[in-house]
Scaffold this active site. Structure first.
Site, PDB file in Angstrom:
ATOM      1  N   TYR A  38       3.774  11.815  -8.195  1.00  0.00           N
ATOM      2  CA  TYR A  38       4.655  12.685  -7.394  1.00  0.00           C
ATOM      3  C   TYR A  38       5.349  11.914  -6.270  1.00  0.00           C
ATOM      4  CZ  TYR A  38       6.125  16.030  -3.886  1.00  0.00           C
ATOM      5  OH  TYR A  38       6.867  16.700  -2.962  1.00  0.00           O
ATOM      6  N   PRO A  91      11.063  12.570   6.548  1.00  0.00           N
ATOM      7  CA  PRO A  91      10.167  13.705   6.239  1.00  0.00           C
ATOM      8  C   PRO A  91       9.676  13.673   4.799  1.00  0.00           C
ATOM      9  CG  PRO A  91      12.470  14.425   6.322  1.00  0.00           C
ATOM     10  CD  PRO A  91      12.439  13.001   6.801  1.00  0.00           C
ATOM     11  N   ILE A  92       8.379  13.791   4.631  1.00  0.00           N
ATOM     12  CA  ILE A  92       7.740  13.759   3.306  1.00  0.00           C
ATOM     13  C   ILE A  92       6.798  14.957   3.214  1.00  0.00           C
ATOM     14  CG2 ILE A  92       6.062  12.479   1.890  1.00  0.00           C
ATOM     15  CD1 ILE A  92       8.227  10.585   1.934  1.00  0.00           C
ATOM     16  N   ALA A  93       6.894  15.678   2.115  1.00  0.00           N
ATOM     17  CA  ALA A  93       6.019  16.843   1.924  1.00  0.00           C
ATOM     18  C   ALA A  93       4.582  16.378   1.682  1.00  0.00           C
ATOM     19  CB  ALA A  93       6.503  17.659   0.722  1.00  0.00           C
ATOM     20  N   SER A 120       7.914  17.408   7.658  1.00  0.00           N
ATOM     21  CA  SER A 120       8.487  18.308   6.652  1.00  0.00           C
ATOM     22  C   SER A 120       7.991  19.750   6.823  1.00  0.00           C
ATOM     23  CB  SER A 120       8.099  17.815   5.260  1.00  0.00           C
ATOM     24  OG  SER A 120       8.350  18.793   4.285  1.00  0.00           O
ATOM     25  N   HIS A 262      17.792  11.506  -0.986  1.00  0.00           N
ATOM     26  CA  HIS A 262      16.414  11.954  -1.174  1.00  0.00           C
ATOM     27  C   HIS A 262      15.588  10.897  -1.925  1.00  0.00           C
ATOM     28  CE1 HIS A 262      14.659  16.063  -0.405  1.00  0.00           C
ATOM     29  NE2 HIS A 262      13.634  15.531  -1.049  1.00  0.00           N
ATOM     30  N   ARG A 265      15.453  11.250  -5.846  1.00  0.00           N
ATOM     31  CA  ARG A 265      14.600  12.291  -6.454  1.00  0.00           C
ATOM     32  C   ARG A 265      15.399  13.516  -6.867  1.00  0.00           C
ATOM     33  NH1 ARG A 265       9.199  11.432  -5.053  1.00  0.00           N
ATOM     34  NH2 ARG A 265       8.548  13.586  -4.753  1.00  0.00           N
ATOM     35  N   GLN A 297      13.747  -1.205   2.149  1.00  0.00           N
ATOM     36  CA  GLN A 297      12.474  -1.925   2.005  1.00  0.00           C
ATOM     37  C   GLN A 297      12.417  -3.209   2.814  1.00  0.00           C
ATOM     38  OE1 GLN A 297      11.621  -2.465  -2.172  1.00  0.00           O
ATOM     39  NE2 GLN A 297      11.052  -0.337  -2.415  1.00  0.00           N
ATOM     40  N   ARG A 317       8.869   6.447   1.118  1.00  0.00           N
ATOM     41  CA  ARG A 317       7.648   6.109   0.360  1.00  0.00           C
ATOM     42  C   ARG A 317       6.814   4.998   0.988  1.00  0.00           C
ATOM     43  NH1 ARG A 317      11.856   6.933  -3.209  1.00  0.00           N
ATOM     44  NH2 ARG A 317      11.603   8.475  -4.857  1.00  0.00           N
TER      45      ARG A 317
END
Ligand code: FNR
Length: 370
Positions: A38, A91-93, A120, A262, A265, A297, A317
């Site tokens: 995910y 923001p990351i869920a 998030s 995003h 994604r 990165q 990520r």
């Protein structure tokens, strides 16, 4: 806002970082298969996800020499927030998918690193829990516009009380992209949606589909004023990829533009985020600040984004992987590593300050929207 317990930072350890890219494989070993899928996945064939990073090579920075650079200073100010570096934990869920401390670890790590954090709507910890750790350090709240206006007001109230400096309205995700890892792994986003539980709707344990079902699909420009009027906070629009959308959002009252796809994604086949940045920056023309993310990165990527018009650069990520590997110390290690790379890149391009970085000459054969 009542915080009953002391924050639980979970298992923390110092990690060594060679580069951000190498964290992915290391994190895969400590995150569950479904959870890792995910976090790591992009949509469809992952063309846009990959291209987000490779497209940075299409932009070349022309170094200056004899510039008397000894101690580069990457500190900056973003919308009133003093930062040690122009970096944002995007923001990351559901951050507990990566590490038990979730957003609490992220808040502590970014605070220690002196960078901005965004939380998030679909975080695993409540705004209040996160704010208690963040405690006045740079923090923004990301909103997936709920269908239920009362729930939205609850989120905005909590964010304001929690010290959020701005609300980031994500506009590119009224539904999720087609992501195959979740299908292969038969994975449905698990864990609690803390803010939904906090609101006490009784709707617990909704999967990814359920999350999007909670969000409003009919987003429009009028929402910007509605959110600003209620929250008294600046509204930032995330997911801008077209200059015309940036212009329209600013005219409708947006306080900043967040250029992002995003992390690849959503729409596969969209350009790399860095490819659309120059044209958007040109239309924005310094009327409001610009946040940029997707594919970052390297320190050189950060410099390129700043030189092409960004004021704050988001990383997604890699912070999840740092969190997975070391809790808040892992988050700090990722930020510290990036800062180190930024320092080197500043010196090698002849820059003493972020203002200098913004003047770096960029050569490119890529012309998008020109
Ligand atoms: C995201 N992103 C995201 N964005 C957002 O506005 N709200 C959210 O809840 C989430 N959740 C989320 C979960 C996961 C697992 C990922 C990887 C990403 C998008 C995120 O904010 C950011 O735009 C991208 O992650 C940037 O790309 P990189 O840095 O991951 O390449």
């Amino acid at each position: 806002m009542i915080i009953k317990n002391k924050p639980d930072f979970g298992k923390i350890q110092k990690i060594d970082v060679l580069n951000l890219k190498s964290l992915e494989k290391r994190a895969q070993k400590v995150i569950g298969k479904g959870e890792f899928g995910y976090i790591e996945e992009g949509s469809d064939d992952e063309y846009t996800k990959q291209h987000n990073t490779t497209a940075f090579t299409e932009f070349h920075m022309v170094p200056r020499v004899l510039q008397d650079i000894e101690q580069p200073d990457q500190s900056t100010n973003f919308m009133g927030a003093k930062l040690e570096s122009p970096l944002l934990a995007a923001p990351i869920a559901g951050n507990t998918l990566a590490h038990e401390s979730g957003e609490i670890g992220l808040a502590k790590g970014t605070k220690e690193a002196g960078i901005m954090m965004a939380q998030s709507t679909f975080a695993s910890k409540t705004i209040a829990e996160t704010a208690a750790v963040s405690d006045g350090s740079p923090y923004m709240f990301q909103l997936y516009m709920p269908k239920d206006w009362d729930y939205c007001k609850y989120l905005l109230d909590e964010a304001r009380q929690g010290g959020a400096q701005a609300i980031i309205l994500t506009a590119d995700s009224t539904l999720g992209g087609y992501r195959e890892a979740d299908i292969i792994n038969q994975y449905h986003l698990k864990g609690k949606i803390a803010n939904l539980d906090g609101y006490n709707t009784g709707k617990k344990g909704v999967g990814a589909g359920g999350l999007f079902a909670e969000s409003m699909q009919k987003l429009n420009l009028d929402l910007i004023n509605k959110l600003a009027e209620y929250s008294h906070l600046p509204i930032i629009i995330k997911g801008i990829q077209h200059p015309a959308d940036a212009d329209a959002a600013i005219k409708a009252g947006a306080a900043a533009i967040y250029v992002s796809n995003h992390g690849g994604r959503q729409l596969d086949g969209a350009p790399a985020s860095i490819e659309v940045l120059p044209a958007i920056a040109s239309v924005v023309n310094h009327r409001v600040p610009i946040i940029f993310d997707s594919g970052v990165q390297r320190g050189t990527h950060v410099l390129k984004a700043l030189a092409l018009g960004a004021d704050l650069v988001g990383v997604g990520r890699p912070f999840s992987y740092g969190l997975a590997l070391g809790g808040w110390k892992g988050v700090k290690a990722v930020a510290d590593h990036l800062k180190m790379e930024i320092n080197i890149a500043m010196q090698l391009t002849g820059c003493q300050t972020i203002a200098d970085v913004k003047k770096i000459q960029i050569n490119s054969n890529t012309h998008i929207f020109n």
